[in-house]
Scaffold this motif. Structure first.
Motif, PDB file in Angstrom:
ATOM      1  N   TYR A  96      -8.015  17.964  23.561  1.00 19.95           N
ATOM      2  CA  TYR A  96      -8.946  17.125  22.852  1.00 19.95           C
ATOM      3  C   TYR A  96     -10.147  17.705  22.655  1.00 19.95           C
ATOM      4  CZ  TYR A  96      -5.211  13.672  21.774  1.00 19.95           C
ATOM      5  OH  TYR A  96      -4.105  13.124  21.501  1.00 19.95           O
ATOM      6  N   TYR A  97     -10.929  17.904  21.700  1.00 20.36           N
ATOM      7  CA  TYR A  97     -12.081  18.454  21.529  1.00 20.36           C
ATOM      8  C   TYR A  97     -13.149  17.535  20.962  1.00 20.36           C
ATOM      9  CZ  TYR A  97      -9.805  22.673  22.322  1.00 20.36           C
ATOM     10  OH  TYR A  97      -8.832  23.817  22.834  1.00 20.36           O
ATOM     11  N   CYS A  98     -14.358  17.377  21.326  1.00 26.33           N
ATOM     12  CA  CYS A  98     -15.493  16.744  20.278  1.00 26.33           C
ATOM     13  C   CYS A  98     -16.245  17.983  19.416  1.00 26.33           C
ATOM     14  CB  CYS A  98     -16.339  15.944  21.098  1.00 26.33           C
ATOM     15  SG  CYS A  98     -17.471  16.800  22.192  1.00 26.33           S
ATOM     16  N   ALA A  99     -16.622  17.629  18.254  1.00 30.58           N
ATOM     17  CA  ALA A  99     -17.289  18.658  17.401  1.00 30.58           C
ATOM     18  C   ALA A  99     -18.443  17.875  16.953  1.00 30.58           C
ATOM     19  CB  ALA A  99     -16.239  19.065  16.572  1.00 30.58           C
ATOM     20  N   LYS A 100     -19.216  18.981  16.486  1.00 22.72           N
ATOM     21  CA  LYS A 100     -20.670  18.527  15.967  1.00 22.72           C
ATOM     22  C   LYS A 100     -20.397  18.259  14.588  1.00 22.72           C
ATOM     23  CE  LYS A 100     -25.464  20.231  15.462  1.00 22.72           C
ATOM     24  NZ  LYS A 100     -25.375  21.166  14.588  1.00 22.72           N
ATOM     25  N   GLY A 101     -20.705  17.454  13.617  1.00 22.58           N
ATOM     26  CA  GLY A 101     -20.499  17.203  12.287  1.00 22.58           C
ATOM     27  C   GLY A 101     -19.070  16.730  12.080  1.00 22.58           C
ATOM     28  N   VAL A 102     -18.671  17.144  10.744  1.00 22.31           N
ATOM     29  CA  VAL A 102     -17.648  16.507  10.296  1.00 22.31           C
ATOM     30  C   VAL A 102     -16.893  17.384   9.088  1.00 22.31           C
ATOM     31  CG1 VAL A 102     -18.293  14.172  10.442  1.00 22.31           C
ATOM     32  CG2 VAL A 102     -18.676  15.023   8.344  1.00 22.31           C
ATOM     33  N   PRO A 103     -15.579  17.227   9.205  1.00 23.87           N
ATOM     34  CA  PRO A 103     -15.084  18.500   8.063  1.00 23.87           C
ATOM     35  C   PRO A 103     -15.841  18.180   6.440  1.00 23.87           C
ATOM     36  CG  PRO A 103     -13.226  16.965   9.297  1.00 23.87           C
ATOM     37  CD  PRO A 103     -14.701  16.434   9.728  1.00 23.87           C
TER      38      PRO A 103
END
Length: 128
Positions: free
Chosen positions: A94-101
């Motif tokens: 599981y990863y967190c990511a900056k921004g959104v698709p």
């Protein structure tokens, strides 16, 4: 330098729960929407959930809707993912990511997710 550090993963039995956290630094966390992604063994990145900058609006993949909850604490620069009623098919990094698709289509079809800046991930394994 943007840093995203996930924690909270582990081994859990089917039906169990976990709470993941993502500590963010190097950017103004409170002004960015954030996303949770996952990568099952041998598969590509999958969209899990996103939350807007103020934590008011959330979105979930159909596969986790009703079981996972995304939240954030802007005072602590931290993003959370509560995982309940876990299934074996939830096993993934599981990863967190900056921004959104870029679009709902990209999120739904898991397209171009690698473009999102993400952390090193935390492993969730669901097994009896």
């Amino acid at each position: 330098e943007v840093q995203l550090v996930e924690s909270g993963g582990g081994l859990v039995q089917p039906g169990g729960s976990l709470r993941l956290a993502c500590a963010a630094s190097g950017f103004t966390f409170s002004t960015y929407s954030m996303t949770w992604l996952r990568q099952p063994p041998g598969k590509g990145l999958e969209y899990v959930s996103s939350i807007n900058s103020r934590g008011v609006t959330t979105d979930y993949a159909n596969s986790v809707k009703g079981r996972f909850t995304t939240s954030r604490d802007n005072a602590k620069n931290t993003l959370y993912l509560q995982l309940n009623s876990l299934k074996t098919e939830d096993t993934a990094m599981y990863y967190c990511a900056k921004g959104v698709p870029s679009s709902t289509r990209e999120a739904t079809l898991n397209l171009n997710l690698e473009k999102l800046l993400r952390g090193q991930g935390t492993q969730v394994t669901v097994s009896s």
